[in-house]
Design a protein around this motif. Structure first.
Motif, PDB file in Angstrom:
ATOM      1  N   VAL A 192      91.739  48.611  22.839  1.00  0.00           N
ATOM      2  CA  VAL A 192      90.821  48.603  21.702  1.00  0.00           C
ATOM      3  C   VAL A 192      91.582  47.964  20.549  1.00  0.00           C
ATOM      4  O   VAL A 192      92.284  48.631  19.790  1.00  0.00           O
ATOM      5  CB  VAL A 192      90.348  50.023  21.346  1.00  0.00           C
ATOM      6  CG1 VAL A 192      89.350  49.991  20.190  1.00  0.00           C
ATOM      7  CG2 VAL A 192      89.733  50.703  22.567  1.00  0.00           C
ATOM      8  N   VAL A 193      91.460  46.646  20.445  1.00  0.00           N
ATOM      9  CA  VAL A 193      92.258  45.859  19.507  1.00  0.00           C
ATOM     10  C   VAL A 193      91.340  45.245  18.465  1.00  0.00           C
ATOM     11  O   VAL A 193      90.307  44.644  18.812  1.00  0.00           O
ATOM     12  CB  VAL A 193      93.042  44.752  20.245  1.00  0.00           C
ATOM     13  CG1 VAL A 193      93.873  43.943  19.263  1.00  0.00           C
ATOM     14  CG2 VAL A 193      93.920  45.363  21.326  1.00  0.00           C
ATOM     15  N   CYS A 194      91.708  45.399  17.199  1.00  0.00           N
ATOM     16  CA  CYS A 194      90.923  44.813  16.116  1.00  0.00           C
ATOM     17  C   CYS A 194      90.949  43.288  16.238  1.00  0.00           C
ATOM     18  O   CYS A 194      92.024  42.686  16.316  1.00  0.00           O
ATOM     19  CB  CYS A 194      91.489  45.251  14.767  1.00  0.00           C
ATOM     20  SG  CYS A 194      90.590  44.596  13.343  1.00  0.00           S
ATOM     21  N   PRO A 195      89.804  42.613  16.279  1.00  0.00           N
ATOM     22  CA  PRO A 195      89.797  41.153  16.475  1.00  0.00           C
ATOM     23  C   PRO A 195      90.400  40.407  15.290  1.00  0.00           C
ATOM     24  O   PRO A 195      90.211  40.788  14.132  1.00  0.00           O
ATOM     25  CB  PRO A 195      88.313  40.822  16.628  1.00  0.00           C
ATOM     26  CG  PRO A 195      87.638  42.111  16.932  1.00  0.00           C
ATOM     27  CD  PRO A 195      88.454  43.176  16.257  1.00  0.00           C
ATOM     28  N   ASN A 196      91.126  39.366  15.599  1.00  0.00           N
ATOM     29  CA  ASN A 196      91.629  38.447  14.589  1.00  0.00           C
ATOM     30  C   ASN A 196      90.622  37.304  14.459  1.00  0.00           C
ATOM     31  O   ASN A 196      90.357  36.591  15.430  1.00  0.00           O
ATOM     32  CB  ASN A 196      92.999  37.910  15.003  1.00  0.00           C
ATOM     33  CG  ASN A 196      93.672  37.126  13.897  1.00  0.00           C
ATOM     34  OD1 ASN A 196      93.016  36.433  13.119  1.00  0.00           O
ATOM     35  ND2 ASN A 196      94.988  37.204  13.837  1.00  0.00           N
ATOM     36  N   THR A 197      90.062  37.129  13.285  1.00  0.00           N
ATOM     37  CA  THR A 197      88.999  36.145  13.107  1.00  0.00           C
ATOM     38  C   THR A 197      89.479  34.712  13.291  1.00  0.00           C
ATOM     39  O   THR A 197      88.661  33.803  13.467  1.00  0.00           O
ATOM     40  CB  THR A 197      88.381  36.290  11.709  1.00  0.00           C
ATOM     41  OG1 THR A 197      89.407  36.136  10.710  1.00  0.00           O
ATOM     42  CG2 THR A 197      87.738  37.662  11.550  1.00  0.00           C
ATOM     43  N   TYR A 212      85.733  46.285  22.190  1.00  0.00           N
ATOM     44  CA  TYR A 212      85.816  46.691  20.786  1.00  0.00           C
ATOM     45  C   TYR A 212      84.432  46.801  20.147  1.00  0.00           C
ATOM     46  O   TYR A 212      84.235  47.593  19.222  1.00  0.00           O
ATOM     47  CB  TYR A 212      86.673  45.685  20.013  1.00  0.00           C
ATOM     48  CG  TYR A 212      86.874  46.054  18.563  1.00  0.00           C
ATOM     49  CD1 TYR A 212      87.814  47.004  18.196  1.00  0.00           C
ATOM     50  CD2 TYR A 212      86.113  45.440  17.557  1.00  0.00           C
ATOM     51  CE1 TYR A 212      87.998  47.342  16.866  1.00  0.00           C
ATOM     52  CE2 TYR A 212      86.303  45.774  16.230  1.00  0.00           C
ATOM     53  CZ  TYR A 212      87.237  46.729  15.889  1.00  0.00           C
ATOM     54  OH  TYR A 212      87.423  47.067  14.566  1.00  0.00           O
ATOM     55  N   LYS A 213      83.451  46.031  20.638  1.00  0.00           N
ATOM     56  CA  LYS A 213      82.120  46.040  20.029  1.00  0.00           C
ATOM     57  C   LYS A 213      81.357  47.332  20.284  1.00  0.00           C
ATOM     58  O   LYS A 213      80.399  47.638  19.568  1.00  0.00           O
ATOM     59  CB  LYS A 213      81.305  44.852  20.549  1.00  0.00           C
ATOM     60  CG  LYS A 213      81.745  43.512  19.972  1.00  0.00           C
ATOM     61  CD  LYS A 213      80.890  42.381  20.509  1.00  0.00           C
ATOM     62  CE  LYS A 213      81.330  41.033  19.940  1.00  0.00           C
ATOM     63  NZ  LYS A 213      80.509  39.913  20.479  1.00  0.00           N
ATOM     64  N   LYS A 214      81.759  48.099  21.283  1.00  0.00           N
ATOM     65  CA  LYS A 214      81.083  49.367  21.552  1.00  0.00           C
ATOM     66  C   LYS A 214      81.311  50.338  20.399  1.00  0.00           C
ATOM     67  O   LYS A 214      82.411  50.448  19.868  1.00  0.00           O
ATOM     68  CB  LYS A 214      81.593  49.969  22.860  1.00  0.00           C
ATOM     69  CG  LYS A 214      81.258  49.141  24.091  1.00  0.00           C
ATOM     70  CD  LYS A 214      81.774  49.822  25.343  1.00  0.00           C
ATOM     71  CE  LYS A 214      81.450  48.998  26.590  1.00  0.00           C
ATOM     72  NZ  LYS A 214      81.959  49.651  27.818  1.00  0.00           N
ATOM     73  N   LEU A 215      80.263  51.043  20.025  1.00  0.00           N
ATOM     74  CA  LEU A 215      80.339  51.934  18.869  1.00  0.00           C
ATOM     75  C   LEU A 215      81.380  53.025  19.072  1.00  0.00           C
ATOM     76  O   LEU A 215      82.130  53.360  18.149  1.00  0.00           O
ATOM     77  CB  LEU A 215      78.969  52.549  18.594  1.00  0.00           C
ATOM     78  CG  LEU A 215      78.898  53.529  17.410  1.00  0.00           C
ATOM     79  CD1 LEU A 215      79.301  52.833  16.118  1.00  0.00           C
ATOM     80  CD2 LEU A 215      77.503  54.120  17.301  1.00  0.00           C
ATOM     81  N   THR A 216      81.443  53.579  20.276  1.00  0.00           N
ATOM     82  CA  THR A 216      82.407  54.657  20.530  1.00  0.00           C
ATOM     83  C   THR A 216      83.842  54.169  20.373  1.00  0.00           C
ATOM     84  O   THR A 216      84.705  54.898  19.858  1.00  0.00           O
ATOM     85  CB  THR A 216      82.199  55.219  21.943  1.00  0.00           C
ATOM     86  OG1 THR A 216      82.265  54.142  22.897  1.00  0.00           O
ATOM     87  CG2 THR A 216      80.844  55.907  22.058  1.00  0.00           C
ATOM     88  N   ASN A 217      84.104  52.942  20.797  1.00  0.00           N
ATOM     89  CA  ASN A 217      85.460  52.409  20.675  1.00  0.00           C
ATOM     90  C   ASN A 217      85.799  52.039  19.236  1.00  0.00           C
ATOM     91  O   ASN A 217      86.944  52.189  18.802  1.00  0.00           O
ATOM     92  CB  ASN A 217      85.620  51.185  21.569  1.00  0.00           C
ATOM     93  CG  ASN A 217      85.571  51.537  23.044  1.00  0.00           C
ATOM     94  OD1 ASN A 217      85.922  52.652  23.433  1.00  0.00           O
ATOM     95  ND2 ASN A 217      85.117  50.607  23.871  1.00  0.00           N
TER      96      ASN A 217
END
Length: 282
Positions: A192-197, A212-217
């Motif tokens: 679960v990694v924060c995306p780098n734009t 990562y786009k899943k709400l629970t994650n």
């Protein structure tokens, strides 16, 4: 799990015993380059002395008195301690001890998720040493299971610090690297990694962004700050500056501090084994 101010956490004999046991089990599998005259004391004694020195926050001269008598049964000069504090062989042995202690704590404290992050400690000469630390986050505490001082890429230190496992592994945008994410997937994690734009290409990156786009994650990612508390604990006890002139000595002292932190957690976790023992006569 006992509280950190419980008296059992101040038992220096138990601390030394746990360090020596872990060092002995690791050294049995450690391939040492046996060149030159054998040392006067065993590597287990020297490693235990280095860890105890950092735990007691002593200088090299401060460790050659009471601490060296406790470990080696005789005085060890501070120049000898400094010699072992600069050896790459000791650094590799300490890193394996971190792995061994992490596995022991993991058996006693089930974790909710894993996290990896990096930080830097500096010396009084403003030389910085950056290291990556893999932490397991449980309901009661946070404990490290691996670390790496490798530089030059993101993949190399992650591959060294993170052991095979499962579940969520949280990391910030600095770890949004396709090769790094591939390593995490192959080790069995769900990164679960924060995306780098600024980064968009790569098979593993696209796969991680779907996770990562899943709400629970995304809600789980907000718990990443719990894993960073380990860095705060190290800074609160030892400070954020290291009194050393060489970076190799800084690396060994940082690793010894992480081991000290692990041993204190292990003492709190196994304290229930000592509950039937009465310290005083009724």
């Amino acid at each position: 799990m006992k509280l950190r101010w419980d008296t059992i956490t101040e038992d220096i004999n138990l601390f030394v015993d746990l360090v020596k046991r872990s060092a002995s089990s690791v050294l049995a599998k450690f391939k040492r380059n046996k060149v030159g005259r054998p040392p006067k004391h065993s590597l287990v004694d020297y490693v235990s002395l280095l860890v105890l020195k950092e735990d007691e926050r002593k200088s090299l001269r401060g460790a050659e008195g009471r601490l060296s008598f406790l470990i080696c049964k005789e005085r060890v000069d501070h120049s000898v301690i400094a010699f072992w504090e600069k050896k790459r062989e000791i650094q590799e042995l300490l890193e394996k001890i971190v792995w061994d202690l992490g596995k022991r704590i993991m058996r006693l404290l089930p974790h909710e998720f894993t996290m990896i992050d990096a930080t830097s400690f500096s010396s009084w000469r403003m030389d910085e040493v950056t290291f990556h630390l893999c932490n397991r986050v449980s309901k009661e505490t946070v404990y490290p299971t691996g670390l790496s001082f490798l530089t030059g890429s993101v993949k190399a230190p992650v591959d060294q610090a993170v052991d095979p496992g499962g579940g969520n592994l949280l990391a910030d945008a600095g770890y949004d690297d396709n090769a790094t994410l591939g390593v995490l997937f192959k080790k069995g994690y769900q990164p679960v990694v924060c995306p780098n734009t600024q980064r968009r290409r790569g098979y593993y990156r696209r796969k991680a962004r779907k996770i990562y786009k899943k709400l629970t994650n995304r809600l789980a990612y907000r718990q990443r700050g719990r894993g960073e508390s380990c860095f705060g604990s190290l800074t609160n006890k030892f400070g954020d500056r290291i009194h050393a002139r060489e970076k190799q000595a800084m690396r060994i002292r940082i690793t010894a501090r992480v081991i000290s932190y692990q041993i204190r957690l292990l003492m709190r976790a196994i304290s229930r084994l000592f509950s039937p023992i009465f310290r005083h006569a009724p």
